[in-house]
Design a protein around this motif. Structure first.
Motif, PDB file in Angstrom:
ATOM      1  N   LYS A  46     -27.166  -5.762  11.520  1.00 11.73           N
ATOM      2  CA  LYS A  46     -26.001  -4.949  11.827  1.00 11.73           C
ATOM      3  C   LYS A  46     -25.502  -5.267  13.234  1.00 11.73           C
ATOM      4  O   LYS A  46     -24.301  -5.302  13.485  1.00 11.73           O
ATOM      5  CB  LYS A  46     -26.362  -3.467  11.711  1.00 11.73           C
ATOM      6  N   ASN A  85     -34.366   1.477  10.064  1.00 13.50           N
ATOM      7  CA  ASN A  85     -34.592   0.051   9.820  1.00 13.50           C
ATOM      8  C   ASN A  85     -33.720  -0.486   8.689  1.00 13.50           C
ATOM      9  O   ASN A  85     -33.265  -1.629   8.735  1.00 13.50           O
ATOM     10  CB  ASN A  85     -36.074  -0.195   9.525  1.00 13.50           C
ATOM     11  N   GLY A 134     -34.278 -19.418   3.087  1.00 10.10           N
ATOM     12  CA  GLY A 134     -35.121 -18.231   3.221  1.00 10.10           C
ATOM     13  C   GLY A 134     -35.956 -18.150   4.473  1.00 10.10           C
ATOM     14  O   GLY A 134     -36.809 -17.270   4.581  1.00 10.10           O
ATOM     15  N   VAL A 161     -43.713 -16.118  14.233  1.00 10.03           N
ATOM     16  CA  VAL A 161     -43.838 -17.333  13.427  1.00 10.03           C
ATOM     17  C   VAL A 161     -42.531 -18.135  13.474  1.00 10.03           C
ATOM     18  O   VAL A 161     -42.543 -19.358  13.507  1.00 10.03           O
ATOM     19  CB  VAL A 161     -44.183 -16.985  11.960  1.00 10.03           C
ATOM     20  N   LYS A 219     -37.442  -7.754   9.052  1.00  8.35           N
ATOM     21  CA  LYS A 219     -36.852  -6.943   7.985  1.00  8.35           C
ATOM     22  C   LYS A 219     -36.158  -5.718   8.553  1.00  8.35           C
ATOM     23  O   LYS A 219     -35.328  -5.105   7.897  1.00  8.35           O
ATOM     24  CB  LYS A 219     -37.912  -6.542   6.962  1.00  8.35           C
ATOM     25  N   ASN A 220     -36.519  -5.320   9.791  1.00  9.29           N
ATOM     26  CA  ASN A 220     -35.904  -4.162  10.439  1.00  9.29           C
ATOM     27  C   ASN A 220     -34.833  -4.566  11.444  1.00  9.29           C
ATOM     28  O   ASN A 220     -34.333  -3.716  12.171  1.00  9.29           O
ATOM     29  CB  ASN A 220     -36.963  -3.351  11.182  1.00  9.29           C
ATOM     30  N   SER A 221     -34.524  -5.863  11.549  1.00 10.23           N
ATOM     31  CA  SER A 221     -33.633  -6.371  12.596  1.00 10.23           C
ATOM     32  C   SER A 221     -34.022  -5.794  13.948  1.00 10.23           C
ATOM     33  O   SER A 221     -33.183  -5.330  14.709  1.00 10.23           O
ATOM     34  CB  SER A 221     -32.169  -6.026  12.303  1.00 10.23           C
ATOM     35  N   GLN A 264     -44.627  -5.893   4.994  1.00  9.63           N
ATOM     36  CA  GLN A 264     -43.218  -5.791   4.604  1.00  9.63           C
ATOM     37  C   GLN A 264     -42.959  -4.567   3.727  1.00  9.63           C
ATOM     38  O   GLN A 264     -41.805  -4.227   3.468  1.00  9.63           O
ATOM     39  CB  GLN A 264     -42.783  -7.051   3.822  1.00  9.63           C
ATOM     40  N   TYR A 276     -30.746 -11.199   2.813  1.00  9.16           N
ATOM     41  CA  TYR A 276     -30.554 -12.627   2.570  1.00  9.16           C
ATOM     42  C   TYR A 276     -30.579 -12.914   1.076  1.00  9.16           C
ATOM     43  O   TYR A 276     -31.316 -12.271   0.330  1.00  9.16           O
ATOM     44  CB  TYR A 276     -31.661 -13.438   3.256  1.00  9.16           C
ATOM     45  N   ALA A 277     -29.775 -13.900   0.655  1.00 13.59           N
ATOM     46  CA  ALA A 277     -29.793 -14.300  -0.754  1.00 13.59           C
ATOM     47  C   ALA A 277     -31.139 -14.929  -1.087  1.00 13.59           C
ATOM     48  O   ALA A 277     -31.695 -14.723  -2.158  1.00 13.59           O
ATOM     49  CB  ALA A 277     -28.658 -15.284  -1.024  1.00 13.59           C
ATOM     50  N   VAL A 278     -31.676 -15.696  -0.142  1.00 11.75           N
ATOM     51  CA  VAL A 278     -33.002 -16.283  -0.300  1.00 11.75           C
ATOM     52  C   VAL A 278     -33.826 -15.859   0.908  1.00 11.75           C
ATOM     53  O   VAL A 278     -33.385 -16.029   2.038  1.00 11.75           O
ATOM     54  CB  VAL A 278     -32.939 -17.834  -0.328  1.00 11.75           C
ATOM     55  N   ASN A 279     -35.009 -15.286   0.666  1.00  9.76           N
ATOM     56  CA  ASN A 279     -35.847 -14.867   1.793  1.00  9.76           C
ATOM     57  C   ASN A 279     -37.306 -15.155   1.483  1.00  9.76           C
ATOM     58  O   ASN A 279     -37.889 -14.558   0.590  1.00  9.76           O
ATOM     59  CB  ASN A 279     -35.648 -13.380   2.078  1.00  9.76           C
ATOM     60  N   ARG A 280     -37.895 -16.127   2.210  1.00 12.48           N
ATOM     61  CA  ARG A 280     -39.299 -16.460   1.966  1.00 12.48           C
ATOM     62  C   ARG A 280     -40.178 -15.763   2.993  1.00 12.48           C
ATOM     63  O   ARG A 280     -40.859 -16.409   3.787  1.00 12.48           O
ATOM     64  CB  ARG A 280     -39.481 -17.974   2.053  1.00 12.48           C
ATOM     65  N   SER A 281     -40.136 -14.432   2.970  1.00 14.74           N
ATOM     66  CA  SER A 281     -40.868 -13.679   3.990  1.00 14.74           C
ATOM     67  C   SER A 281     -42.382 -13.848   3.842  1.00 14.74           C
ATOM     68  O   SER A 281     -43.122 -13.660   4.798  1.00 14.74           O
ATOM     69  CB  SER A 281     -40.480 -12.207   3.938  1.00 14.74           C
ATOM     70  N   PHE A 326     -30.117 -19.372   8.908  1.00 16.98           N
ATOM     71  CA  PHE A 326     -31.177 -19.083   7.936  1.00 16.98           C
ATOM     72  C   PHE A 326     -31.131 -20.141   6.847  1.00 16.98           C
ATOM     73  O   PHE A 326     -30.127 -20.262   6.143  1.00 16.98           O
ATOM     74  CB  PHE A 326     -30.944 -17.689   7.354  1.00 16.98           C
ATOM     75  N   LYS A 347     -30.771   0.694   7.929  1.00 21.20           N
ATOM     76  CA  LYS A 347     -29.404   0.639   8.459  1.00 21.20           C
ATOM     77  C   LYS A 347     -29.208  -0.592   9.351  1.00 21.20           C
ATOM     78  O   LYS A 347     -28.110  -1.129   9.434  1.00 21.20           O
ATOM     79  CB  LYS A 347     -29.112   1.907   9.286  1.00 21.20           C
ATOM     80  N   ALA A 348     -30.288  -1.012  10.037  1.00 18.88           N
ATOM     81  CA  ALA A 348     -30.174  -2.137  10.970  1.00 18.88           C
ATOM     82  C   ALA A 348     -30.019  -3.468  10.243  1.00 18.88           C
ATOM     83  O   ALA A 348     -29.651  -4.471  10.850  1.00 18.88           O
ATOM     84  CB  ALA A 348     -31.395  -2.181  11.886  1.00 18.88           C
ATOM     85  N   LYS A 349     -30.340  -3.498   8.940  1.00 19.47           N
ATOM     86  CA  LYS A 349     -30.185  -4.744   8.167  1.00 19.47           C
ATOM     87  C   LYS A 349     -29.385  -4.443   6.912  1.00 19.47           C
ATOM     88  O   LYS A 349     -29.931  -4.400   5.803  1.00 19.47           O
ATOM     89  CB  LYS A 349     -31.554  -5.312   7.803  1.00 19.47           C
ATOM     90  N   PRO A 350     -28.068  -4.221   7.048  1.00 19.54           N
ATOM     91  CA  PRO A 350     -27.276  -3.809   5.883  1.00 19.54           C
ATOM     92  C   PRO A 350     -27.123  -4.914   4.834  1.00 19.54           C
ATOM     93  O   PRO A 350     -27.017  -4.617   3.652  1.00 19.54           O
ATOM     94  CB  PRO A 350     -25.920  -3.427   6.465  1.00 19.54           C
ATOM     95  N   THR A 351     -27.113  -6.175   5.258  1.00 20.66           N
ATOM     96  CA  THR A 351     -26.988  -7.276   4.299  1.00 20.66           C
ATOM     97  C   THR A 351     -28.310  -8.012   4.198  1.00 20.66           C
ATOM     98  O   THR A 351     -28.864  -8.451   5.192  1.00 20.66           O
ATOM     99  CB  THR A 351     -25.908  -8.280   4.763  1.00 20.66           C
ATOM    100  N   GLY A 373     -28.314  -0.672  18.081  1.00 19.88           N
ATOM    101  CA  GLY A 373     -28.549  -0.469  16.651  1.00 19.88           C
ATOM    102  C   GLY A 373     -29.657  -1.319  16.041  1.00 19.88           C
ATOM    103  O   GLY A 373     -29.788  -1.385  14.822  1.00 19.88           O
ATOM    104  N   GLU A 414     -43.895 -16.441   3.795  1.00 20.87           N
ATOM    105  CA  GLU A 414     -44.359 -17.575   4.604  1.00 20.87           C
ATOM    106  C   GLU A 414     -44.544 -17.193   6.077  1.00 20.87           C
ATOM    107  O   GLU A 414     -45.073 -17.981   6.859  1.00 20.87           O
ATOM    108  CB  GLU A 414     -43.371 -18.751   4.483  1.00 20.87           C
ATOM    109  N   ASN A 415     -44.047 -16.011   6.470  1.00 19.28           N
ATOM    110  CA  ASN A 415     -44.217 -15.643   7.878  1.00 19.28           C
ATOM    111  C   ASN A 415     -44.867 -14.278   8.095  1.00 19.28           C
ATOM    112  O   ASN A 415     -45.093 -13.880   9.238  1.00 19.28           O
ATOM    113  CB  ASN A 415     -42.874 -15.720   8.618  1.00 19.28           C
ATOM    114  N   GLU A 442     -27.523 -19.496   5.339  1.00 15.92           N
ATOM    115  CA  GLU A 442     -26.882 -18.203   5.576  1.00 15.92           C
ATOM    116  C   GLU A 442     -26.844 -17.925   7.073  1.00 15.92           C
ATOM    117  O   GLU A 442     -27.685 -18.412   7.822  1.00 15.92           O
ATOM    118  CB  GLU A 442     -27.699 -17.084   4.888  1.00 15.92           C
TER     119      GLU A 442
END
Ligand code: HEM
Ligand code: FES
Lengths: 219, 247
Positions: free
Chosen positions: B105, A80, B72, B222, B170-172, A102, A88-93, B69, A82-86, B210, A95-96, B100
Motif C-alpha cells: 500500500k 497487515n 514469485g 533472504v 506478507k505484511n509489507s 506465513q 502477487y500473481a505468483v508468490n514463492r514464499s 518481483f 491493509k498494508a498489502k492490498p494487492t 502505513g 523459498e524464503n 510484477e
C-alpha cells in the motif's frame, strides 16, 4: 506507539501461555498412570488447584491473556492485510520463509476453536455445572478424572483433541522464536539457542498433548 | 535463447492494470536480466508499441533502483541478489517469466514496474542523518571505534533501500529497512546526540506511512541484496523500548 505495543502484547501474553502449557502438560501426564493411581492423584491435584486463591489469580491472568492475545493478534493481522492490498500473481514464499510463519493467524484460529471446545468440555461442566452432574471419588474429591476418561473414550473427541495439537505445535515453534525478537532480544548466538529450544518445546507440547487422548482411549 | 515475459502493464497510478505476454527470442544466456528487458523494449519500439517502464541506475548492484518481483521472488530466483545482477542463465530456455512491480500500500505503482518508494525517503528525513559541523573533514582516527561495533554498523549501513524487504514481506513491513538505518547510526559515537529521538521518530514515520507489523517470517533477510540480518529488527525493538524508558 501501536506498532510496538500491539506486537509486544501478543508476545508477552503468548510467552505467559507458553509457561502455562508446561505446567498443564506436566499435570496431564498423571492421566498416563494406571487408572487406580491416576484417579485419586488427578482428582486431589485438581481439587488443590481449585481451592487455592493464588491459582484463582493465575486462572484469571490466563483468561485475560488468551483474550488479549486474540484481540491484538486480530488487530495486527488487520493492519497487515491493509498494508498489502494487492497480492502477487505468483508468490514463492516457501523459498524464503516457513509456512507456519506465513500463517500464524490461521494456526491461531485452529487453537481458538480448540480452546472453546476444551473449555466447554471441562470448565463449563466442572466450574459452571453445565451438562451432566460430575460425581465425586472415594476421597470425596470432584471426579475430574471421570470427565476426562469418558471424553477420551469418544473417538471423535480423541481425534479432535489429538489432531488440533498439530497446528498448536507449528504456532508455538514460530511464536516462541518470534516473541523473543519482538521483545528486543537480538543476541545472535542467543537467538540460535532460542530457535533450538523453541523446536524442542513445540515438539514436546504437540506430541505430549496429542498423545494423551490416544493413550487414554486405548488403555 | 527464447523466453516469454509475462509483465504487469499499468499506464498510471489510477489505471487498473493487467498482465501482458511477450515472446522474446534471440536472447543470450549471458545477458543480464535487464538487458533482456532492454531487448524487449527495442522490439516494442520497432513495433510502435509502448515500452515497458522499469527502473535502474547503476546496474552493478549498489544503487537499489532496479527491484521487481520475478517468478514469485523479490529480485528473482536467487537469495541476496539485486535484479540487475541476475542473468538469463538463471532461467530455462522457453520459460515463461512473470514480472510484477513491488506490491505494498505504501509503494503505489507509478507506471508498469515502477513504484513510488518515497515513503522510505520520508522515514530517512525523520532521523537518518547525524548533525555534524561543516568545514574541513575531521581527522579520521580522532574517534576510535571498536572492530565489533564498526562491523555491525557497516553491515547495517550496507542497506541500499531497494524495497525488497517490504515487497517480499506478507505484511509489507518496513522494519528491516528502518532498523538498518537506525542501528547503523545509533551504534556509532557520531549517532549518539540524536539516538533516542532517531528511533522514536523514524519508527513513528514508518507507522504513519502505513507499513505493516513485523512478524518475523524472515523473508526479508533472504531477499535483501545486502543480506541485512533480521536481528537488526530485534535490535531496533530493544532501542525503541530503551528510548521510551530513558527519554
Ligand atoms: C495456547 C495458546 C497460544 C499460545 C501459547 C500462543 C503463543 C504465541 C506466541 C508466543 C506468539 C509470538 C508473539 C510474537 O510474535 O511476538 C504468538 C503470536 C501470535 N498468535 Fe498465538 N498463541 C496461542 C493462541 C493463539 C490464538 C487462539 C490465536 C488467534 C485466534 C493466536 C494468534 C496469534 C497471532 C496472529 C500471532 C502473531 C503472528 C506472528 O507473530 O506472526 N494465538 N502466539
Ligand atoms: S540498478 Fe543499481 S542496484 Fe540494480
Amino acid at each position: 506507539m501501536e506498532l510496538f505495543f500491539r506486537k509486544s502484547m501478543i508476545a508477552v501474553t503468548g510467552l505467559f501461555l507458553c509457561l502455562f502449557l508446561i505446567v498443564h502438560l506436566s499435570a496431564n501426564c498423571i492421566l498416563l498412570l494406571p487408572e487406580e493411581v491416576a484417579r485419586g492423584l488427578y482428582n486431589s491435584y485438581s481439587t488443590t488447584l481449585r481451592e487455592n486463591p493464588l491459582i484463582k489469580i493465575v486462572a484469571y491472568a490466563l483468561y485475560l491473556s488468551i483474550l488479549l492475545h486474540v484481540v491484538y493478534a486480530l488487530l495486527v493481522s488487520l493492519r497487515n492485510k491493509k498494508a498489502k492490498p494487492t497480492k502477487y500473481a505468483v508468490n514463492r514464499s516457501s523459498e524464503n520463509s516457513t509456512w507456519a510463519s506465513q500463517n500464524m493467524g490461521l494456526l491461531g484460529a485452529f487453537i481458538l476453536l480448540f480452546i472453546v471446545v476444551h473449555l466447554a468440555n471441562f470448565w463449563a461442566r466442572i466450574k459452571l455445572g453445565m451438562g451432566d452432574v460430575v460425581g465425586t471419588d472415594a476421597l470425596g474429591n470432584v471426579d475430574v478424572y471421570a470427565v476426562t476418561s469418558s471424553l477420551f473414550h469418544n473417538i471423535y473427541y480423541v481425534i479432535f483433541y489429538s489432531f488440533l495439537m498439530i497446528p498448536l505445535g507449528f504456532h508455538l515453534h514460530h511464536g516462541l522464536k518470534s516473541a523473543f525478537k519482538t521483545l528486543g532480544f537480538y543476541h545472535k548466538a542467543g537467538l540460535r539457542l532460542v530457535a533450538k529450544i523453541a523446536l524442542i518445546y513445540a515438539v514436546i507440547m504437540s506430541v505430549g498433548f496429542g498423545i494423551i487422548p490416544l493413550i487414554v482411549y486405548f488403555k | 535463447m527464447k523466453v516469454a515475459f509475462r509483465i504487469w502493464r499499468q499506464d498510471n497510478p489510477n489505471e487498473k492494470g493487467g498482465f501482458k505476454e511477450y515472446q522474446v527470442d534471440n536472447l543470450n544466456a549471458d545477458m543480464s536480466f535487464l538487458e533482456a528487458l532492454d531487448h524487449l523494449n527495442e522490439l516494442l519500439v520497432l513495433r510502435n508499441e509502448k515500452v515497458v517502464a522499469f527502473e535502474y541506475d547503476c546496474r552493478e548492484g549498489i544503487c537499489g533502483q532496479c527491484g521487481v518481483f520475478i517468478n514469485g521472488r523479490a529480485h528473482g530466483p536467487h537469495d541476496n541478489v539485486t535484479t540487475c545482477q541476475l542473468h538469463m542463465r538463471s532461467f530455462q530456455d522457453g520459460e515463461t517469466i512473470v514480472i510484477e512491480p513491488w506490491r505494498a500500500k505504501s509503494f503505489p505503482v507509478i507506471k508498469d514496474l515502477i513504484v513510488d518508494r518515497s515513503a522510505f525517503d520520508r522515514i530517512i528525513e525523520q532521523g537518518g542523518y547525524i548533525s555534524a559541523k561543516t568545514g574541513t573533514a575531521p581527522e579520521a582516527n580522532a574517534i576510535p571505534i571498536g572492530k565489533e561495533i564498526s562491523d555491525r554498523a557497516m553491515d547495517a549501513a550496507a542497506c541500499i533501500g531497494c524495497g525488497a524487504c517490504v515487497a517480499t514481506c506478507k505484511n509489507s513491513s518496513a522494519a528491516l529497512f528502518t532498523s538498518a538505518k537506525i542501528n547503523h547510526l545509533n551504534l556509532l559515537p557520531q549517532g549518539q546526540p540524536e539516538a533516542y529521538r532517531r528511533v522514536i521518530e523514524m519508527t513513528a514515520q514508518m507507522a504513519k506511512e502505513g507499513f505493516g507489523h513485523c512478524t518475523f517470517t524472515g523473508a526479508c533477510e533472504v531477499e535483501c541484496p545486502e543480506g541485512i540480518s533480521i536481528t537488526n529488527i530485534a535490535e531496533m525493538n530493544a532501542r525503541y523500548f530503551k528510548a521510551k524508558i530513558f527519554s
